[in-house]
Design a protein around this motif. Structure first.
Motif, PDB file in Angstrom:
ATOM      1  N   LEU A 101       0.558  -1.165   0.068  1.00 24.52           N
ATOM      2  CA  LEU A 101      -0.059   0.028   0.157  1.00 24.52           C
ATOM      3  C   LEU A 101       0.958   1.284  -0.167  1.00 24.52           C
ATOM      4  CD1 LEU A 101      -2.630  -1.199   2.768  1.00 24.52           C
ATOM      5  CD2 LEU A 101      -3.036  -0.733   0.408  1.00 24.52           C
ATOM      6  N   VAL A 102       2.062   1.003   0.386  1.00 25.22           N
ATOM      7  CA  VAL A 102       2.963   2.302   0.647  1.00 25.22           C
ATOM      8  C   VAL A 102       3.078   3.072  -0.616  1.00 25.22           C
ATOM      9  CG1 VAL A 102       5.024   3.192   1.330  1.00 25.22           C
ATOM     10  CG2 VAL A 102       4.020   1.449   2.790  1.00 25.22           C
ATOM     11  N   ILE A 105      -0.648   4.567  -1.817  1.00 21.04           N
ATOM     12  CA  ILE A 105      -1.658   5.541  -0.824  1.00 21.04           C
ATOM     13  C   ILE A 105      -0.710   6.113   0.076  1.00 21.04           C
ATOM     14  CG2 ILE A 105      -3.008   4.817   0.921  1.00 21.04           C
ATOM     15  CD1 ILE A 105      -3.972   3.620  -1.876  1.00 21.04           C
ATOM     16  N   GLY A 106       0.480   5.392   0.569  1.00 21.64           N
ATOM     17  CA  GLY A 106       1.276   6.418   1.790  1.00 21.64           C
ATOM     18  C   GLY A 106       1.943   7.280   1.114  1.00 21.64           C
ATOM     19  N   ARG A 108       0.794   9.135  -1.561  1.00 17.48           N
ATOM     20  CA  ARG A 108       0.028   9.996  -2.390  1.00 17.48           C
ATOM     21  C   ARG A 108       0.007  11.308  -2.460  1.00 17.48           C
ATOM     22  NH1 ARG A 108      -2.413   8.848   2.219  1.00 17.48           N
ATOM     23  NH2 ARG A 108      -3.949   9.974   3.126  1.00 17.48           N
TER      24      ARG A 108
END
Lengths: 148, 337
Positions: A101-102, A105-106, A108
């Motif tokens: 996810l990084v 999402i992280g 972004r």
């Protein structure tokens, strides 16, 4: 499996662990640890201006609590090696899930379009002005002007 | 699968030293057809390993979203009460103890005492859910929802926000004016002015008028130069009047939304929308798990929880401890970070 099997397994586990006194001590430890993480909220906690210390402390406390529950309440301490088969792959999968996810999402915020940035919350002041060296996550003087 | 089976196929006791009674197997070696645990326990552990990934995914997403966000609200800015969270943690820990005591009682074939412990667990779980419900209500009453038609949260006090406040005031104004007209026509003309309903509506209209004037003034100041600091001050001040962000422990200053609960003006919580989404998702899924546990405990109360049911109590207990485990991480992450 039959009731016989269940009863049988039961006999084995009662043989092998510490019984009621142990539950009591684990309970006591859990209460003390909960108080310890709650302590970070109190005024006596000396690191309110450095939230990262509190975060690390709380995660250490939570992991300890989790280990106590897993080992003693879930009896994992007394189980055979199958426990590794069922928990370690799931644990690895969880770590990969989070790492995956990084990038999207992280990070972004790093490549948000200008249009999107217009509607995003303003970063807290301490991030905007590193010159001040204020790491305080609890300083709101610039965000909520004293109103009335 | 709890019983070990010699490779010749006959059943043998699992822990008696490993002697095969067929003579074919080498001494000390036994053939296990699967994992040395009951089917029920194997299934619950397989289920729990999927649950580990499920909650690790959710909690991990929360952490990644949070630390990638430009800003994140402090617990007190979103009306989270740390003592209430700590109390709920304590309740769940107690319920973990009662379920484990229930298991010990069942193993000792003390069915009545096992049932008593399961009942206590049910009560503690219900207390947890009750407190959660109370907390949800507190969020909802402040306009903190995870979805838009109900959510009043704005990320920053910009002109968008000012327009939203103006629209809300306009809506309220027309609604209460219509109410005033309806009351005036339905009430007799001589006593109408003293009617409490009409007086109340007129008081509300007066508040709306005053606030609309204030809003327009602030918006005008801001619109002169939307990019400068004056705009910031004018609109931030308005947002702080609607709902001040608390600055210290427990010191919650009353805003317009608190003084007049019918106003429900848009509020500014930087990072509040993402916070609401993650908070309700995490605690919501956890609460569903608690609810499922409570239903199972309620069903268990109809059974005899003697030694024959000890395996079942153990399996449900494993699930319940896992639910406790998730909360052990959620409490500091949501309430104290």
């Amino acid at each position: 499996m039959s009731q016989h099997a269940d009863g049988h397994a039961a006999e084995h586990s009662t043989d092998s662990h510490g019984g009621l006194a142990q539950y009591f001590y684990v309970f006591l430890a859990l209460c003390v640890l909960t108080t310890a993480s709650f302590f970070t909220y109190s005024d006596y906690w000396p690191f309110h201006d450095q939230p990262k210390i509190g975060w690390a402390f709380m995660m250490a406390v939570s992991s300890t609590k989790a280990m106590l529950v897993i080992l003693f309440f879930m009896h994992v301490k007394y189980e055979a090696s199958w426990k590794y088969v069922l928990t370690i792959p799931a644990g690895f999968m969880s770590i990969f899930l989070i790492l995956a996810l990084v990038p999207d999402i992280g990070m972004r915020g790093r490549w948000a379009s200008e249009e999107r940035q217009q509607f995003m919350a303003d970063p807290r002041v301490e991030h905007k002005a590193p010159v001040r060296h204020s790491e305080s996550g609890r300083d709101h003087s610039t965000e909520a002007p004293a109103g009335h | 699968m709890a019983e070990a089976v010699t490779y010749a196929g006959s059943h043998a006791e699992p822990d008696h030293g490993g002697h095969s009674d067929t003579g074919h197997a080498p001494a000390g070696l036994e053939y296990h057809p699967g994992l040395p645990l009951t089917n029920g326990k194997l299934i619950i552990w397989l289920f729990l390993s999927t649950e580990i990934m499920f909650f690790a995914g959710l909690i991990g997403t929360y952490i990644v979203l949070r630390f990638g966000a430009p800003t994140w609200p402090l617990p007190r800015e979103v009306h989270l009460s740390e003592p209430i969270g700590a109390f709920n943690t304590f309740v769940l820990i107690c319920s973990s103890v009662t379920v484990v005591l229930g298991l010990e009682a069942a193993r000792a074939n003390k069915a009545a005492s096992a049932k008593m412990w399961v009942f206590l667990t049910l009560i503690l779980g219900s207390v947890f859910l009750g407190v959660k419900l109370y907390e949800y209500n507190a969020k909802f009453s402040h306009g903190i929802y995870p979805w838009k038609p109900h959510s009043l949260i704005y990320e920053k006090a910009d002109l968008n926000y000012a327009a939203a406040v103006r629209l809300r005031l306009g809506d309220l104004d027309s609604r209460f004016k219509a109410e005033e007209d309806a009351l005036k026509t339905s009430l007799p003309a001589e006593t109408a002015d003293k009617d409490p309903a009409l007086v109340e509506v007129r008081e509300k209209l007066a508040v709306i008028k005053e606030l609309t004037e204030y809003e327009l003034k602030q918006e005008m100041i801001a619109a002169k130069d939307p990019s400068n600091a004056v705009r910031h001050v004018a609109l931030d001040e308005m947002a702080a009047r609607v709902m001040p962000l608390p600055t210290g422990h427990g010191s919650h200053e009353e805003g317009l939304n608190d003084q007049h609960s019918w106003l429900r003006l848009p509020i500014v919580i930087p990072g509040g929308n993402m916070w609401a989404s993650t908070y309700f998702l995490l605690t919501g899924f956890h609460a569903i798990h608690v609810l499922v546990g409570l239903i199972v405990f309620a069903i268990m109360l109809t059974m005899t929880l003697g030694v024959a049911a000890a395996g079942m109590v153990e399996n449900i207990g494993l699930y319940w401890h896992f639910v406790d485990l998730v909360w052990i991480f959620l409490f500091p992450l949501l309430y104290l970070f």
